[in-house]
Design a protein around this motif. Structure first.
Motif, PDB file in Angstrom:
ATOM      1  N   GLU A 168       0.800  -1.216   0.000  1.00 35.22           N
ATOM      2  CA  GLU A 168       0.000   0.000   0.000  1.00 35.22           C
ATOM      3  C   GLU A 168       0.839   1.275   0.000  1.00 35.22           C
ATOM      4  N   LEU A 169       2.150   1.152  -0.061  1.00 32.63           N
ATOM      5  CA  LEU A 169       3.011   2.337   0.019  1.00 32.63           C
ATOM      6  C   LEU A 169       2.696   3.329  -1.094  1.00 32.63           C
ATOM      7  N   GLY A 170       2.447   2.828  -2.296  1.00 30.69           N
ATOM      8  CA  GLY A 170       2.159   3.720  -3.414  1.00 30.69           C
ATOM      9  C   GLY A 170       0.911   4.548  -3.203  1.00 30.69           C
ATOM     10  N   SER A 171      -0.065   4.013  -2.474  1.00 29.31           N
ATOM     11  CA  SER A 171      -1.313   4.748  -2.255  1.00 29.31           C
ATOM     12  C   SER A 171      -1.132   5.930  -1.315  1.00 29.31           C
ATOM     13  N   ALA A 172      -0.033   5.966  -0.584  1.00 32.14           N
ATOM     14  CA  ALA A 172       0.203   7.052   0.378  1.00 32.14           C
ATOM     15  C   ALA A 172       1.059   8.174  -0.190  1.00 32.14           C
ATOM     16  N   VAL A 173       1.489   8.052  -1.444  1.00 32.33           N
ATOM     17  CA  VAL A 173       2.396   9.049  -2.012  1.00 32.33           C
ATOM     18  C   VAL A 173       1.780  10.441  -1.980  1.00 32.33           C
ATOM     19  N   GLY A 174       0.518  10.561  -2.392  1.00 31.81           N
ATOM     20  CA  GLY A 174      -0.110  11.877  -2.438  1.00 31.81           C
ATOM     21  C   GLY A 174      -0.121  12.577  -1.098  1.00 31.81           C
ATOM     22  N   GLU A 175      -0.348  11.823  -0.025  1.00 35.03           N
ATOM     23  CA  GLU A 175      -0.390  12.430   1.308  1.00 35.03           C
ATOM     24  C   GLU A 175       1.008  12.747   1.832  1.00 35.03           C
ATOM     25  N   VAL A 176       1.949  11.842   1.618  1.00 31.65           N
ATOM     26  CA  VAL A 176       3.304  12.064   2.140  1.00 31.65           C
ATOM     27  C   VAL A 176       3.984  13.215   1.404  1.00 31.65           C
ATOM     28  N   LEU A 177       3.662  13.413   0.118  1.00 30.92           N
ATOM     29  CA  LEU A 177       4.243  14.527  -0.623  1.00 30.92           C
ATOM     30  C   LEU A 177       3.864  15.879  -0.017  1.00 30.92           C
ATOM     31  N   LYS A 178       2.764  15.917   0.717  1.00 29.93           N
ATOM     32  CA  LYS A 178       2.319  17.175   1.317  1.00 29.93           C
ATOM     33  C   LYS A 178       3.042  17.479   2.628  1.00 29.93           C
ATOM     34  N   ALA A 179       3.852  16.552   3.122  1.00 26.30           N
ATOM     35  CA  ALA A 179       4.445  16.702   4.456  1.00 26.30           C
ATOM     36  C   ALA A 179       5.958  16.865   4.383  1.00 26.30           C
ATOM     37  N   GLN A 180       6.486  17.562   5.366  1.00 25.22           N
ATOM     38  CA  GLN A 180       7.924  17.621   5.621  1.00 25.22           C
ATOM     39  C   GLN A 180       8.110  17.379   7.119  1.00 25.22           C
ATOM     40  N   ASN A 181       7.685  16.216   7.572  1.00 25.24           N
ATOM     41  CA  ASN A 181       7.695  15.871   8.995  1.00 25.24           C
ATOM     42  C   ASN A 181       8.668  14.703   9.201  1.00 25.24           C
ATOM     43  N   TYR A 182       9.828  15.007   9.790  1.00 25.19           N
ATOM     44  CA  TYR A 182      10.848  13.982   9.984  1.00 25.19           C
ATOM     45  C   TYR A 182      10.523  13.054  11.148  1.00 25.19           C
ATOM     46  N   GLY A 183       9.531  13.422  11.942  1.00 22.23           N
ATOM     47  CA  GLY A 183       9.114  12.547  13.032  1.00 22.23           C
ATOM     48  C   GLY A 183      10.269  12.201  13.952  1.00 22.23           C
ATOM     49  N   PRO A 184      10.397  10.923  14.333  1.00 17.76           N
ATOM     50  CA  PRO A 184      11.465  10.517  15.259  1.00 17.76           C
ATOM     51  C   PRO A 184      12.871  10.668  14.673  1.00 17.76           C
ATOM     52  N   LEU A 185      13.000  10.825  13.361  1.00 20.70           N
ATOM     53  CA  LEU A 185      14.336  11.080  12.789  1.00 20.70           C
ATOM     54  C   LEU A 185      14.799  12.500  13.108  1.00 20.70           C
ATOM     55  N   GLU A 186      13.880  13.415  13.280  1.00 23.47           N
ATOM     56  CA  GLU A 186      14.095  14.780  13.766  1.00 23.47           C
ATOM     57  C   GLU A 186      14.798  15.717  12.787  1.00 23.47           C
ATOM     58  N   THR A 187      15.873  15.296  12.138  1.00 22.84           N
ATOM     59  CA  THR A 187      16.661  16.227  11.332  1.00 22.84           C
ATOM     60  C   THR A 187      17.003  15.629   9.971  1.00 22.84           C
ATOM     61  N   PRO A 188      17.276  16.486   8.967  1.00 24.99           N
ATOM     62  CA  PRO A 188      17.729  15.998   7.667  1.00 24.99           C
ATOM     63  C   PRO A 188      19.039  15.220   7.752  1.00 24.99           C
ATOM     64  N   ASP A 189      19.921  15.608   8.692  1.00 27.53           N
ATOM     65  CA  ASP A 189      21.196  14.892   8.827  1.00 27.53           C
ATOM     66  C   ASP A 189      20.967  13.447   9.267  1.00 27.53           C
ATOM     67  N   ARG A 190      20.021  13.257  10.179  1.00 25.57           N
ATOM     68  CA  ARG A 190      19.717  11.892  10.617  1.00 25.57           C
ATOM     69  C   ARG A 190      19.141  11.069   9.456  1.00 25.57           C
ATOM     70  N   LEU A 191      18.278  11.685   8.670  1.00 24.64           N
ATOM     71  CA  LEU A 191      17.741  11.010   7.491  1.00 24.64           C
ATOM     72  C   LEU A 191      18.864  10.621   6.532  1.00 24.64           C
ATOM     73  N   ALA A 192      19.774  11.572   6.273  1.00 22.44           N
ATOM     74  CA  ALA A 192      20.882  11.295   5.353  1.00 22.44           C
ATOM     75  C   ALA A 192      21.723  10.119   5.851  1.00 22.44           C
ATOM     76  N   GLY A 193      21.959  10.053   7.166  1.00 21.50           N
ATOM     77  CA  GLY A 193      22.726   8.944   7.722  1.00 21.50           C
ATOM     78  C   GLY A 193      22.020   7.618   7.542  1.00 21.50           C
ATOM     79  N   CYS A 194      20.700   7.597   7.728  1.00 19.45           N
ATOM     80  CA  CYS A 194      19.948   6.357   7.565  1.00 19.45           C
ATOM     81  C   CYS A 194      19.939   5.915   6.099  1.00 19.45           C
TER      82      CYS A 194
END
Length: 248
Positions: A158-184
């Protein structure tokens, strides 16, 4: 132009005029009279043959693919254009309901802003300064909304069905920062430049995770789901899902 077009006199004729004749942009009645005259002139006919050869060379060229970085910039621009705001999307149903009650939510925001402004006026007024010793400390507030709905609950298919909603967000959640995302992403061997097209916390088959949408070429998106508890620069197991889709 009118129906009584004047045929340019010549030879000689300018290269621009011959090029217009070759490209078919002259009025039909002018071209019909001019072409035989141009073809009868040796110098002008040579220009026509050179234009024919150039056109054949261009038509023989192989298709030129769009560079990946250009495609990524186009995808990012389209996603930003479609994104109404940067508020995090925490629930598929809640996101749909939010669109229907946006005006009501906006009114609440105005009231909150007005209350905040009133509080600032009290803080700087002389009366407030005189009674500051008797004022009680403000109650602690939480940055997390009290009525926040749970994250999107999805299965892998179902991941593809959530694309429209996730594209509207910039919420890193528990990752908190872009640097943490880049590391993952680095830990999973995934290269990405800049800010993701969209990112939001989700629940993947009962496990809390973060879904990021990355550009993957013209019209394509790379969906990456990360486990915030286990992902990192040297932890490939933290990538729970990695797939590329082309929305229709």
């Amino acid at each position: 132009m009118t129906g009584m077009e004047r045929v340019p006199m010549g030879p000689p004729w300018s290269v621009d005029l011959i090029a217009d004749l070759h490209a078919g942009v002259l009025p039909p009645e002018v071209a019909a009279q001019l072409r035989p005259r141009v073809e009868a002139d040796a110098e002008s006919a040579e220009i026509l043959r050179a234009l024919d050869a150039t056109l054949e060379d261009l038509q023989a060229l192989p298709p030129i693919p769009m560079p990946d970085h250009v495609a990524a910039r186009i995808d990012a621009a389209l996603a930003a254009e479609a994104r109404p705001g940067i508020a995090p999307v925490v629930s598929l149903n809640d996101a749909r309901r939010r669109r229907n009650r946006r005006l009501g939510f906006g009114g609440g925001g105005v009231l909150v802003a007005a209350a905040a402004a009133f509080g600032i006026v009290l803080a700087v007024s002389p009366e407030a300064q005189q009674t500051s010793n008797d004022a009680q400390p403000p109650a602690a507030t939480s940055s997390k909304p009290a009525d926040a709905a749970p994250p999107l609950a999805l299965k892998r298919e179902e991941l593809g069905s959530a694309v429209g909603e996730v594209l509207k967000a910039q919420n890193y959640g528990p990752l908190e920062t872009p640097d943490r995302l880049a590391g993952c992403l680095k830990g999973g061997g995934i290269t990405s430049s800049g800010t993701p097209l969209g990112i939001s916390p989700i629940n993947l088959e009962g496990k809390d995770a973060v879904m990021a949408i990355l550009p993957a070429g013209l019209g394509e998106f790379r969906l990456v789901v990360l486990d915030p508890e286990t992902c990192g620069p040297d932890k490939p197991a933290g990538v729970l899902a990695d797939t590329t889709i082309k929305p229709r």
